[in-house]
Write a protein that holds these residues in place. Structure first.
Motif, PDB file in Angstrom:
ATOM      1  N   LEU A 120      -4.855  -5.404  -4.084  1.00 56.16           N
ATOM      2  CA  LEU A 120      -5.714  -4.916  -3.019  1.00 56.16           C
ATOM      3  C   LEU A 120      -4.914  -3.941  -2.151  1.00 56.16           C
ATOM      4  O   LEU A 120      -3.698  -4.066  -2.014  1.00 56.16           O
ATOM      5  CB  LEU A 120      -6.213  -6.079  -2.163  1.00 56.16           C
ATOM      6  CG  LEU A 120      -7.049  -7.137  -2.878  1.00 56.16           C
ATOM      7  CD1 LEU A 120      -7.359  -8.285  -1.929  1.00 56.16           C
ATOM      8  CD2 LEU A 120      -8.326  -6.547  -3.441  1.00 56.16           C
ATOM      9  N   ARG A 121      -5.610  -3.000  -1.554  1.00 58.36           N
ATOM     10  CA  ARG A 121      -4.935  -2.000  -0.727  1.00 58.36           C
ATOM     11  C   ARG A 121      -4.779  -2.549   0.698  1.00 58.36           C
ATOM     12  O   ARG A 121      -5.462  -2.139   1.644  1.00 58.36           O
ATOM     13  CB  ARG A 121      -5.716  -0.690  -0.739  1.00 58.36           C
ATOM     14  CG  ARG A 121      -4.911   0.497  -0.250  1.00 58.36           C
ATOM     15  CD  ARG A 121      -5.675   1.788  -0.464  1.00 58.36           C
ATOM     16  NE  ARG A 121      -4.897   2.946  -0.067  1.00 58.36           N
ATOM     17  CZ  ARG A 121      -5.336   4.208  -0.158  1.00 58.36           C
ATOM     18  NH1 ARG A 121      -6.533   4.439  -0.656  1.00 58.36           N
ATOM     19  NH2 ARG A 121      -4.571   5.203   0.233  1.00 58.36           N
ATOM     20  N   LEU A 122      -3.858  -3.504   0.849  1.00 56.09           N
ATOM     21  CA  LEU A 122      -3.637  -4.178   2.122  1.00 56.09           C
ATOM     22  C   LEU A 122      -2.657  -3.364   2.955  1.00 56.09           C
ATOM     23  O   LEU A 122      -1.495  -3.188   2.551  1.00 56.09           O
ATOM     24  CB  LEU A 122      -3.090  -5.585   1.885  1.00 56.09           C
ATOM     25  CG  LEU A 122      -3.963  -6.516   1.027  1.00 56.09           C
ATOM     26  CD1 LEU A 122      -3.253  -7.843   0.802  1.00 56.09           C
ATOM     27  CD2 LEU A 122      -5.318  -6.724   1.675  1.00 56.09           C
ATOM     28  N   GLU A 163       1.944   2.471 -10.477  1.00 61.00           N
ATOM     29  CA  GLU A 163       3.102   1.599 -10.672  1.00 61.00           C
ATOM     30  C   GLU A 163       2.704   0.186 -11.074  1.00 61.00           C
ATOM     31  O   GLU A 163       3.562  -0.626 -11.416  1.00 61.00           O
ATOM     32  CB  GLU A 163       3.936   1.549  -9.391  1.00 61.00           C
ATOM     33  CG  GLU A 163       4.590   2.871  -9.036  1.00 61.00           C
ATOM     34  CD  GLU A 163       5.475   2.764  -7.803  1.00 61.00           C
ATOM     35  OE1 GLU A 163       5.992   1.659  -7.544  1.00 61.00           O
ATOM     36  OE2 GLU A 163       5.646   3.781  -7.110  1.00 61.00           O
ATOM     37  N   PHE A 164       1.406  -0.109 -11.031  1.00 63.03           N
ATOM     38  CA  PHE A 164       0.935  -1.446 -11.371  1.00 63.03           C
ATOM     39  C   PHE A 164       0.253  -1.496 -12.740  1.00 63.03           C
ATOM     40  O   PHE A 164      -0.433  -2.462 -13.059  1.00 63.03           O
ATOM     41  CB  PHE A 164       0.014  -1.964 -10.269  1.00 63.03           C
ATOM     42  CG  PHE A 164       0.688  -2.015  -8.930  1.00 63.03           C
ATOM     43  CD1 PHE A 164       1.566  -3.040  -8.617  1.00 63.03           C
ATOM     44  CD2 PHE A 164       0.488  -1.010  -7.996  1.00 63.03           C
ATOM     45  CE1 PHE A 164       2.210  -3.085  -7.396  1.00 63.03           C
ATOM     46  CE2 PHE A 164       1.116  -1.034  -6.762  1.00 63.03           C
ATOM     47  CZ  PHE A 164       1.992  -2.079  -6.461  1.00 63.03           C
ATOM     48  N   ALA A 165       0.453  -0.453 -13.527  1.00 60.71           N
ATOM     49  CA  ALA A 165       0.040  -0.438 -14.937  1.00 60.71           C
ATOM     50  C   ALA A 165       1.324  -0.417 -15.755  1.00 60.71           C
ATOM     51  O   ALA A 165       2.070   0.561 -15.728  1.00 60.71           O
ATOM     52  CB  ALA A 165      -0.821   0.783 -15.232  1.00 60.71           C
ATOM     53  N   PHE A 166       1.595  -1.509 -16.442  1.00 59.32           N
ATOM     54  CA  PHE A 166       2.897  -1.720 -17.061  1.00 59.32           C
ATOM     55  C   PHE A 166       2.834  -1.687 -18.585  1.00 59.32           C
ATOM     56  O   PHE A 166       1.856  -2.140 -19.187  1.00 59.32           O
ATOM     57  CB  PHE A 166       3.464  -3.089 -16.654  1.00 59.32           C
ATOM     58  CG  PHE A 166       3.479  -3.345 -15.186  1.00 59.32           C
ATOM     59  CD1 PHE A 166       4.387  -2.716 -14.363  1.00 59.32           C
ATOM     60  CD2 PHE A 166       2.571  -4.239 -14.621  1.00 59.32           C
ATOM     61  CE1 PHE A 166       4.409  -2.959 -13.001  1.00 59.32           C
ATOM     62  CE2 PHE A 166       2.577  -4.503 -13.262  1.00 59.32           C
ATOM     63  CZ  PHE A 166       3.501  -3.853 -12.445  1.00 59.32           C
ATOM     64  N   ASN A 209      13.504  -1.380  -6.468  1.00 56.79           N
ATOM     65  CA  ASN A 209      12.074  -1.042  -6.503  1.00 56.79           C
ATOM     66  C   ASN A 209      11.417  -1.440  -7.816  1.00 56.79           C
ATOM     67  O   ASN A 209      10.557  -0.718  -8.346  1.00 56.79           O
ATOM     68  CB  ASN A 209      11.862   0.451  -6.227  1.00 56.79           C
ATOM     69  CG  ASN A 209      12.092   0.802  -4.771  1.00 56.79           C
ATOM     70  OD1 ASN A 209      11.665   0.073  -3.879  1.00 56.79           O
ATOM     71  ND2 ASN A 209      12.783   1.902  -4.525  1.00 56.79           N
ATOM     72  N   LEU A 210      11.821  -2.587  -8.350  1.00 59.81           N
ATOM     73  CA  LEU A 210      11.242  -3.097  -9.588  1.00 59.81           C
ATOM     74  C   LEU A 210      10.177  -4.142  -9.285  1.00 59.81           C
ATOM     75  O   LEU A 210      10.290  -4.900  -8.312  1.00 59.81           O
ATOM     76  CB  LEU A 210      12.345  -3.698 -10.475  1.00 59.81           C
ATOM     77  CG  LEU A 210      13.350  -2.673 -11.005  1.00 59.81           C
ATOM     78  CD1 LEU A 210      14.543  -3.372 -11.644  1.00 59.81           C
ATOM     79  CD2 LEU A 210      12.691  -1.729 -12.002  1.00 59.81           C
ATOM     80  N   ASP A 235       0.810  -1.211   0.000  1.00 67.14           N
ATOM     81  CA  ASP A 235       0.000   0.000   0.000  1.00 67.14           C
ATOM     82  C   ASP A 235       0.848   1.268   0.000  1.00 67.14           C
ATOM     83  O   ASP A 235       0.298   2.376  -0.060  1.00 67.14           O
ATOM     84  CB  ASP A 235      -0.958   0.012   1.187  1.00 67.14           C
ATOM     85  CG  ASP A 235      -0.238   0.014   2.524  1.00 67.14           C
ATOM     86  OD1 ASP A 235       0.706  -0.786   2.687  1.00 67.14           O
ATOM     87  OD2 ASP A 235      -0.607   0.810   3.409  1.00 67.14           O
ATOM     88  N   GLU A 236       2.170   1.120   0.050  1.00 71.14           N
ATOM     89  CA  GLU A 236       3.060   2.272  -0.010  1.00 71.14           C
ATOM     90  C   GLU A 236       3.500   2.596  -1.435  1.00 71.14           C
ATOM     91  O   GLU A 236       4.186   3.590  -1.660  1.00 71.14           O
ATOM     92  CB  GLU A 236       4.293   2.031   0.869  1.00 71.14           C
ATOM     93  CG  GLU A 236       3.966   1.937   2.343  1.00 71.14           C
ATOM     94  CD  GLU A 236       5.167   1.609   3.201  1.00 71.14           C
ATOM     95  OE1 GLU A 236       5.329   2.254   4.250  1.00 71.14           O
ATOM     96  OE2 GLU A 236       5.956   0.705   2.829  1.00 71.14           O
TER      97      GLU A 236
END
Length: 229
Positions: free
Chosen positions: A211-213, A70-73, A187-188, A64-65
């Motif tokens: 998910l925003r865990l 960053e999760f659209a590649f 950070n990859l 969640d940080e």
């Protein structure tokens, strides 16, 4: 066009050795309660999922940080087949699969999706015997600034605990999680247990939103490829 690259979340699905079992069971039902809800019990690394650096690095970011973007590649498919069970994928192998040199990777690509062929073994003991990245190959990805997605449990060897399909763990295999650590220190991203890679174009967009865990070390995702027909 869109294609789902995710494994269904279901009771009894394969999990990494030692991870929690997955169960998805009715809680309330239409017959008894007039509505339906279900109870899901799962680990954070079940099925198709993304890892957070916290997964292997004590001081790494939690899921969640990381910014959601960053999760659209922008992804490139790298077909590494054929590979043997538990075969190390070296920097040279990766370079050859990319067409003669990892230096030539398109600079807009930020994820290499490695097709090992191991998606075909999902649900069998052989799935644990997937090929893995050498530390040198992970360092090459780090130097290029590209993360990894793959159709296997992960970029490091998975323990088997016993002989399966003629493949066993060997002393030559690296201990720990060197490929994970190398990528996470830069950070990859790492996306694991992808499926449905057959027929994808060489380049596509890959969306793998977690998910925003709060404080999570990883999360299941609905991984979706998008490309122009």
């Amino acid at each position: 066009m869109f294609r789902d690259l995710s494994r269904p979340i279901e009771t009894g699905m394969p999990t990494y050795p030692g991870d929690p079992d997955v169960t998805l069971a009715p809680d309330a039902t239409h017959e008894a309660d007039g509505y339906a809800t279900s109870e899901l019990r799962t680990g954070t690394h079940a099925g198709t999922h993304v890892d957070a650096p916290k997964h292997t690095l004590p001081d790494g970011d939690a899921i969640d940080e990381r910014a959601v973007g960053e999760f659209a590649f922008t992804a490139r498919l790298v077909d590494l087949r054929p590979l043997r069970p538990r075969e190390p994928i070296g920097a040279a192998t990766l370079s050859d699969a990319l067409g003669g040199g990892t230096d030539a990777v398109d600079p807009v690509v930020d994820l290499l999706v490695l097709r090992t062929g191991w998606a075909a073994h999902w649900g069998t003991d052989r799935y644990r015997d997937h090929p893995y990245l050498t530390e040198a190959a992970a360092e090459r990805c780090r130097d290029l600034g590209v993360g990894i997605g793959l159709d296997a449990f992960g970029p490091d060897p998975t323990p088997t605990g016993s002989e399966t399909n003629g493949a066993t763990e060997t002393d030559a295999e690296p201990a720990g999680t060197p490929a994970h650590d190398t990528l996470f220190r830069a950070n990859l991203p790492i996306v694991e247990n992808l499926c449905g890679l057959d027929g994808l174009p060489d380049r596509f967009r890959l969306y793998a939103f977690p998910l925003r865990l709060r404080g999570g070390d990883g999360s299941p995702v609905r991984a979706v490829a998008e490309w122009r027909d």
